[in-house]
Scaffold this active site. Structure first.
Site, PDB file in Angstrom:
ATOM      1  N   HIS A 175      -6.588 -12.099   6.740  1.00  0.00           N
ATOM      2  CA  HIS A 175      -7.595 -11.094   7.083  1.00  0.00           C
ATOM      3  C   HIS A 175      -8.137 -10.511   5.777  1.00  0.00           C
ATOM      4  O   HIS A 175      -7.368 -10.099   4.905  1.00  0.00           O
ATOM      5  CB  HIS A 175      -6.914 -10.021   7.937  1.00  0.00           C
ATOM      6  N   MET A 220     -15.305  -3.472   2.361  1.00  0.00           N
ATOM      7  CA  MET A 220     -15.706  -2.066   2.554  1.00  0.00           C
ATOM      8  C   MET A 220     -16.805  -1.706   1.565  1.00  0.00           C
ATOM      9  O   MET A 220     -16.761  -2.150   0.411  1.00  0.00           O
ATOM     10  CB  MET A 220     -14.507  -1.152   2.312  1.00  0.00           C
ATOM     11  N   HIS A 276     -13.543  -9.296   7.761  1.00  0.00           N
ATOM     12  CA  HIS A 276     -13.807  -8.074   8.529  1.00  0.00           C
ATOM     13  C   HIS A 276     -14.778  -7.211   7.726  1.00  0.00           C
ATOM     14  O   HIS A 276     -14.398  -6.619   6.719  1.00  0.00           O
ATOM     15  CB  HIS A 276     -12.454  -7.356   8.753  1.00  0.00           C
ATOM     16  N   ASP A 316     -10.661  -7.782   4.178  1.00  0.00           N
ATOM     17  CA  ASP A 316     -11.366  -6.532   4.476  1.00  0.00           C
ATOM     18  C   ASP A 316     -12.457  -6.230   3.450  1.00  0.00           C
ATOM     19  O   ASP A 316     -12.167  -6.094   2.256  1.00  0.00           O
ATOM     20  CB  ASP A 316     -10.379  -5.360   4.452  1.00  0.00           C
ATOM     21  N   MET A 365      -9.491  -1.922  16.602  1.00  0.00           N
ATOM     22  CA  MET A 365      -8.922  -1.148  15.484  1.00  0.00           C
ATOM     23  C   MET A 365      -7.886  -0.169  16.019  1.00  0.00           C
ATOM     24  O   MET A 365      -8.181   0.626  16.915  1.00  0.00           O
ATOM     25  CB  MET A 365     -10.018  -0.353  14.759  1.00  0.00           C
ATOM     26  N   SER A 408      -3.086  -8.995   5.917  1.00  0.00           N
ATOM     27  CA  SER A 408      -4.318  -8.358   5.478  1.00  0.00           C
ATOM     28  C   SER A 408      -4.288  -8.218   3.966  1.00  0.00           C
ATOM     29  O   SER A 408      -3.467  -7.485   3.411  1.00  0.00           O
ATOM     30  CB  SER A 408      -4.474  -6.979   6.124  1.00  0.00           C
ATOM     31  N   MET A 456     -16.658  -4.073   7.059  1.00  0.00           N
ATOM     32  CA  MET A 456     -16.754  -2.633   7.348  1.00  0.00           C
ATOM     33  C   MET A 456     -17.870  -2.096   6.470  1.00  0.00           C
ATOM     34  O   MET A 456     -17.656  -1.376   5.495  1.00  0.00           O
ATOM     35  CB  MET A 456     -15.416  -1.946   7.039  1.00  0.00           C
ATOM     36  N   ASP A 462      -5.707  -4.480  14.548  1.00  0.00           N
ATOM     37  CA  ASP A 462      -5.734  -4.274  13.095  1.00  0.00           C
ATOM     38  C   ASP A 462      -5.467  -2.808  12.776  1.00  0.00           C
ATOM     39  O   ASP A 462      -6.213  -1.935  13.223  1.00  0.00           O
ATOM     40  CB  ASP A 462      -7.127  -4.694  12.583  1.00  0.00           C
TER      41      ASP A 462
END
Ligand code: DX5
Ligand code: ZN
Length: 224
Positions: free
Chosen positions: A34, A38, A67, A36, A138, A9, A69, A177
């Site tokens: 991965h 946000m 991913h 992320d 998650m 990640s 979010m 994750d």
């Protein structure tokens, strides 16, 4: 059975030398990363986005698992697809029209994922299961790296795998994750996950990045 994948990640990487750290993971065998995203609304943190993904795409042919979010993920599906995502995961909890959104991701030529938080039941994604390539379970509340693995949440990987088996979806990825390292990766794998996301344990573990990555692979190969 699907081959197990350990996905570093990038949230835990040093962004001043992201390309080098990706290459270090690749030298150790990693082919899936991965990524992320946000937004400071859906989760109380900000991270990286479209320009970073585009730069990364230019330096790696590894699989880029994005991913999201973020609130209103539908607005950003096309930009992330264009920037080089291979797979885009959106959260069940924020998507107003989940069925539409996962179809849109596939229409853009990308694999589609749906994520569920620790407080969300596995049954919440039952209706879209035939239309996704991955379910992200998650095992922390999203927003930060370095949190503690929530064992009760990992059990949902077993439920999702059983739901997929019932529908004959042998190729559905189940990804876990949050809080995954050499001690918890076997727990997640035994629960039914085939994609194990690992941030802090890879980039901030006791050894080099390559050694940390290999340590997780080794415990998985040793027995699950
Ligand atoms: C958390 C992110 C995770 C995070 C995992 O909101 O979705 O992908 O980077 O980090 P670790 O492995 O440190 O828990
Ligand atoms: Zn993530």
């Amino acid at each position: 059975m699907l081959e197990r994948i350990v996905a570093p990640s990038l949230l835990a990487a040093d962004f001043a030398c992201l390309g080098d750290q990706v290459a270090e993971c690749e030298a150790a065998g990693a082919r899936w990363f991965h990524f992320d995203v946000m937004d400071g609304h859906y989760v109380p943190n900000l991270s990286i986005g479209i320009p970073v993904l585009r730069s990364l795409r230019a330096v790696t042919s590894s699989f880029l698992d994005v991913h999201l979010m973020i609130d209103n993920p539908e607005i950003f599906l096309e930009p992330f697809a264009d920037a080089g995502a291979d797979l885009i995961t959106i959260h069940q909890e924020v998507s107003t029209h989940l069925h539409r959104d996962v179809h849109e991701i596939r229409r853009l030529g990308k694999k589609a994922g749906v994520a569920i938080n620790p407080s969300t039941a596995a049954s919440a994604i039952a209706e879209v299961l035939p239309f996704v390539d991955l379910v992200l379970v998650m095992t922390v509340n999203p927003g930060f790296g370095g949190q503690t693995f929530i064992h009760a949440a990992a059990r949902k990987a077993t439920q999702v795998r059983a739901m997929a088996d019932d529908l004959g979806l042998a190729h559905l990825h189940v990804e876990v994750d949050g809080g995954v390292g050499p001690d918890t990766a076997p727990v997640a794998a035994r629960a039914g996950a085939d994609v194990l996301v690992a941030g802090s344990s890879v980039f901030r573990g006791p050894g080099t990045i390559g050694q940390n990555y290999e340590a997780i692979r080794r415990v998985l190969e040793a027995g699950t």
